[in-house]
Design an enzyme around this catalytic site. Structure first.
Site: not given
Ligand code: APR
Length: 238
Positions: A95, A97, A112, A139, A178, A204, A206
């Site tokens: 997901q 970029v 994404h 473009c 993550g 993850n 958490s």
């Molecule tokens: N190691 C492992 N996991 C981690 C760490 C780490 N050091 N730091 C944070 N996390 C976990 C958090 O616990 C959380 O579950 O990474 C996750 C981050 O979640 P989001 O910020 O929601 O990111 P993501 O899940 O990738 O978002 C998905 O949402 O806004 C859109 O397009 C955007 O691709 C993105 C999508």
């Protein structure tokens, strides 16, 4: 993880912003994350871009500049090694970029989009984005001033969905690393993989919104728990 599961023939790995957190790139929904600093409707929707393209270009210009100098961490490197040691058996879907999987030597399906990509809203042409994009960008394919970041915004269809669905139907092991599991369709991949009989594992820091859908959980920072997980898989496949 039991031995037969980690000898999985085909592995699909979904990554989210958390895998890049230890490379210094902010996540979206953690404390003080990107969505605490910016409104999604302003910087991550087609409507927001139509309303104020400069605001959106500036948002992605800042992220592009950060990603340009960011380096992969041990989690990115471990996944690249797994993919290299078992060609064709490890499908990486991200997901993210930020391009850190590629910097680590892996190939990934960017559902994404990519920060270093530019897209023409008029002709659909793509090219490598300059570090700084602006509404006056033209473009290179059709010469029209219709350039936008090649990023999939909320309300738009993610890329590679048919290919990803096929991989989920035929994998033996599905891992999510993550990601908060709050954004579909990616958040639904674990159910698709489990339905097809795959073992599922979440790595993850958490719990996430989809933790209860996973058969196995590994908790900790990605740069520590992902290399450990990859070592176990490599040992079982040796
Ligand atoms: N190691 C492992 N996991 C981690 C760490 C780490 N050091 N730091 C944070 N996390 C976990 C958090 O616990 C959380 O579950 O990474 C996750 C981050 O979640 P989001 O910020 O929601 O990111 P993501 O899940 O990738 O978002 C998905 O949402 O806004 C859109 O397009 C955007 O691709 C993105 C999508």
């Amino acid at each position: 993880m039991s031995a037969q599961r980690s000898t999985a023939e085909k592995i699909v790995i979904l990554t989210g912003a958390g895998i890049s957190a230890e490379s210094g790139l902010g996540t979206f929904r953690d404390e003080g994350g990107l969505w605490a600093q910016h409104r999604i409707e302003d910087v991550a929707t087609p409507e927001g871009f139509a309303r104020n393209p400069k605001l959106v270009h500036d948002f992605y210009n800042a992220r592009r500049a950060q990603a340009a100098v960011a380096t992969p961490n041990a989690a990115h490197s471990a996944l690249a090694r797994l993919q290299r040691d078992h060609p064709g058996e490890v499908i990486l879907v991200t997901q993210n970029v930020d391009g850190l999987h590629e910097k680590a030597g892996a190939t990934a399906l960017h559902m994404h989009g990519v920060l270093d990509g530019a897209l023409c809203a008029a002709c659909g042409g793509r090219w490598t984005a300059p570090l700084v994009m602006s509404p006056s960008g033209v473009c290179p394919h059709c010469d029209r001033p219709a350039t936008r970041p090649d990023i999939v915004w909320f309300g738009e269809m993610p890329y590679f969905m048919d290919e990803i669905a096929e991989h989920l139907e035929t994998c033996d092991l599905f891992a999510a690393i993550g990601t908060s599991g709050q954004v579909y369709p990616a958040a639904g991949f674990v159910q698709e993989a489990a339905y097809a009989g795959a073992h599922t594992v979440e790595l993850n820091l958490s719990d996430s919104d989809t933790s209860r859908s996973f058969a196995e959980h590994r908790v900790g920072p990605a740069s520590r728990i992902v290399p450990q997980w990859v070592e176990e898989i490599l040992a079982a496949k040796a």
